[in-house]
Design a protein around this motif. Structure first.
Motif, PDB file in Angstrom:
ATOM      1  N   THR A  52      35.711  46.578  29.901  1.00 56.94           N
ATOM      2  CA  THR A  52      36.046  45.180  30.117  1.00 56.94           C
ATOM      3  C   THR A  52      37.418  45.109  30.781  1.00 56.94           C
ATOM      4  O   THR A  52      38.345  45.790  30.358  1.00 56.94           O
ATOM      5  CB  THR A  52      36.085  44.401  28.783  1.00 56.94           C
ATOM      6  OG1 THR A  52      34.842  44.574  28.127  1.00 56.94           O
ATOM      7  CG2 THR A  52      36.326  42.931  29.006  1.00 56.94           C
ATOM      8  N   ASP A  54      40.281  42.216  32.685  1.00 56.09           N
ATOM      9  CA  ASP A  54      40.666  40.826  32.893  1.00 56.09           C
ATOM     10  C   ASP A  54      41.318  40.702  34.260  1.00 56.09           C
ATOM     11  O   ASP A  54      42.259  41.442  34.572  1.00 56.09           O
ATOM     12  CB  ASP A  54      41.643  40.389  31.797  1.00 56.09           C
ATOM     13  CG  ASP A  54      42.112  38.965  32.001  1.00 56.09           C
ATOM     14  OD1 ASP A  54      41.249  38.082  32.198  1.00 56.09           O
ATOM     15  OD2 ASP A  54      43.339  38.733  31.986  1.00 56.09           O
ATOM     16  N   ILE A  55      40.800  39.793  35.076  1.00 57.12           N
ATOM     17  CA  ILE A  55      41.384  39.520  36.393  1.00 57.12           C
ATOM     18  C   ILE A  55      42.050  38.157  36.316  1.00 57.12           C
ATOM     19  O   ILE A  55      41.401  37.155  36.020  1.00 57.12           O
ATOM     20  CB  ILE A  55      40.314  39.530  37.505  1.00 57.12           C
ATOM     21  CG1 ILE A  55      39.614  40.874  37.580  1.00 57.12           C
ATOM     22  CG2 ILE A  55      40.949  39.155  38.842  1.00 57.12           C
ATOM     23  CD1 ILE A  55      38.434  40.895  38.557  1.00 57.12           C
ATOM     24  N   VAL A  64      45.350  42.666  37.171  1.00 55.60           N
ATOM     25  CA  VAL A  64      44.124  43.203  36.586  1.00 55.60           C
ATOM     26  C   VAL A  64      44.532  44.091  35.424  1.00 55.60           C
ATOM     27  O   VAL A  64      45.348  45.008  35.587  1.00 55.60           O
ATOM     28  CB  VAL A  64      43.309  44.023  37.614  1.00 55.60           C
ATOM     29  CG1 VAL A  64      42.047  44.587  36.975  1.00 55.60           C
ATOM     30  CG2 VAL A  64      42.969  43.172  38.829  1.00 55.60           C
ATOM     31  N   THR A 126      37.642  43.827  42.935  1.00 56.11           N
ATOM     32  CA  THR A 126      36.456  44.434  42.348  1.00 56.11           C
ATOM     33  C   THR A 126      36.911  45.545  41.417  1.00 56.11           C
ATOM     34  O   THR A 126      37.698  46.400  41.811  1.00 56.11           O
ATOM     35  CB  THR A 126      35.518  45.011  43.434  1.00 56.11           C
ATOM     36  OG1 THR A 126      35.173  43.971  44.351  1.00 56.11           O
ATOM     37  CG2 THR A 126      34.251  45.591  42.817  1.00 56.11           C
ATOM     38  N   VAL A 138      32.390  46.018  36.602  1.00 60.28           N
ATOM     39  CA  VAL A 138      32.656  45.299  35.360  1.00 60.28           C
ATOM     40  C   VAL A 138      33.346  43.963  35.602  1.00 60.28           C
ATOM     41  O   VAL A 138      33.332  43.108  34.719  1.00 60.28           O
ATOM     42  CB  VAL A 138      33.474  46.163  34.369  1.00 60.28           C
ATOM     43  CG1 VAL A 138      32.685  47.383  33.958  1.00 60.28           C
ATOM     44  CG2 VAL A 138      34.812  46.568  34.936  1.00 60.28           C
ATOM     45  N   ALA A 139      33.932  43.767  36.761  1.00 62.23           N
ATOM     46  CA  ALA A 139      34.556  42.485  37.078  1.00 62.23           C
ATOM     47  C   ALA A 139      34.655  42.351  38.586  1.00 62.23           C
ATOM     48  O   ALA A 139      34.837  43.334  39.298  1.00 62.23           O
ATOM     49  CB  ALA A 139      35.937  42.388  36.437  1.00 62.23           C
ATOM     50  N   ASN A 140      34.542  41.113  39.046  1.00 60.81           N
ATOM     51  CA  ASN A 140      34.609  40.821  40.474  1.00 60.81           C
ATOM     52  C   ASN A 140      35.064  39.383  40.617  1.00 60.81           C
ATOM     53  O   ASN A 140      34.485  38.494  40.010  1.00 60.81           O
ATOM     54  CB  ASN A 140      33.237  41.050  41.105  1.00 60.81           C
ATOM     55  CG  ASN A 140      33.287  41.065  42.607  1.00 60.81           C
ATOM     56  OD1 ASN A 140      34.343  41.071  43.197  1.00 60.81           O
ATOM     57  ND2 ASN A 140      32.120  41.087  43.229  1.00 60.81           N
ATOM     58  N   ASP A 141      36.106  39.139  41.420  1.00 64.83           N
ATOM     59  CA  ASP A 141      36.602  37.780  41.582  1.00 64.83           C
ATOM     60  C   ASP A 141      37.299  37.679  42.935  1.00 64.83           C
ATOM     61  O   ASP A 141      37.740  38.685  43.497  1.00 64.83           O
ATOM     62  CB  ASP A 141      37.583  37.437  40.457  1.00 64.83           C
ATOM     63  CG  ASP A 141      37.762  35.926  40.290  1.00 64.83           C
ATOM     64  OD1 ASP A 141      37.154  35.139  41.044  1.00 64.83           O
ATOM     65  OD2 ASP A 141      38.525  35.535  39.384  1.00 64.83           O
TER      66      ASP A 141
END
Length: 145
Positions: A52, A54-55, A64, A126, A138-141
């Motif tokens: 996990t 956090d962005i 990040v 990413t 796991v995260a993309n923004d």
């Protein structure tokens, strides 16, 4: 019994042996194909690595942070700002990367290439969890800052 009757009485064995051989070959072939298909059906690909992150995309910076881990050995953070890209590796939970107008800074054991953020630029982030050859996003923004 004369010899011609004896030959006629023994002619039944050839078709019987042939029929038995056909049945045996059919069963053996079916077992081989069935085993191969069952093996292919039960094999499944390895699940992707999981973690996990956090962005936080603010007005003047992007941060990040690796917040929790399932089975990832590291996180690869790709920061795309305009036509420039930086790759940063986070090696442990708590590691972080921040990019702003002064450049890129890391916290913990993170390391990577440098990049700076200018006002009004579009940022795409990413984050990929990596465990050996297993990878998972796991995260993309993305946003404009």
């Amino acid at each position: 019994m004369n010899p011609s009757q004896l030959l006629e009485a023994e002619n039944w064995s050839a078709p019987l042996v042939g029929a038995v051989l056909v049945v045996v070959l059919t069963v053996a072939l079916s077992a081989t194909v069935g085993t191969a298909l069952t093996g292919m059906a039960t094999s499944s690909p390895s699940p992707p690595a999981q973690a996990t992150a956090d962005i936080d995309i603010g007005e003047e910076s992007v941060t990040v942070t690796w917040t929790a881990n399932v089975d990832a050995e590291q996180l690869r953070v790709q920061l795309a700002i305009g036509d420039r890209t930086a790759i940063v590796t986070l090696n442990a939970v708590g590691d972080a990367v921040r990019v702003d107008s002064t450049g890129l800074t890391t916290r913990g054991s993170a390391n990577g290439s440098s990049i700076a953020l200018s006002d009004g630029e579009r940022v795409e982030v990413t984050v990929v969890a990596i465990n050996g050859d297993r990878k998972g996003i796991v995260a993309n923004d993305s946003a404009s800052v």
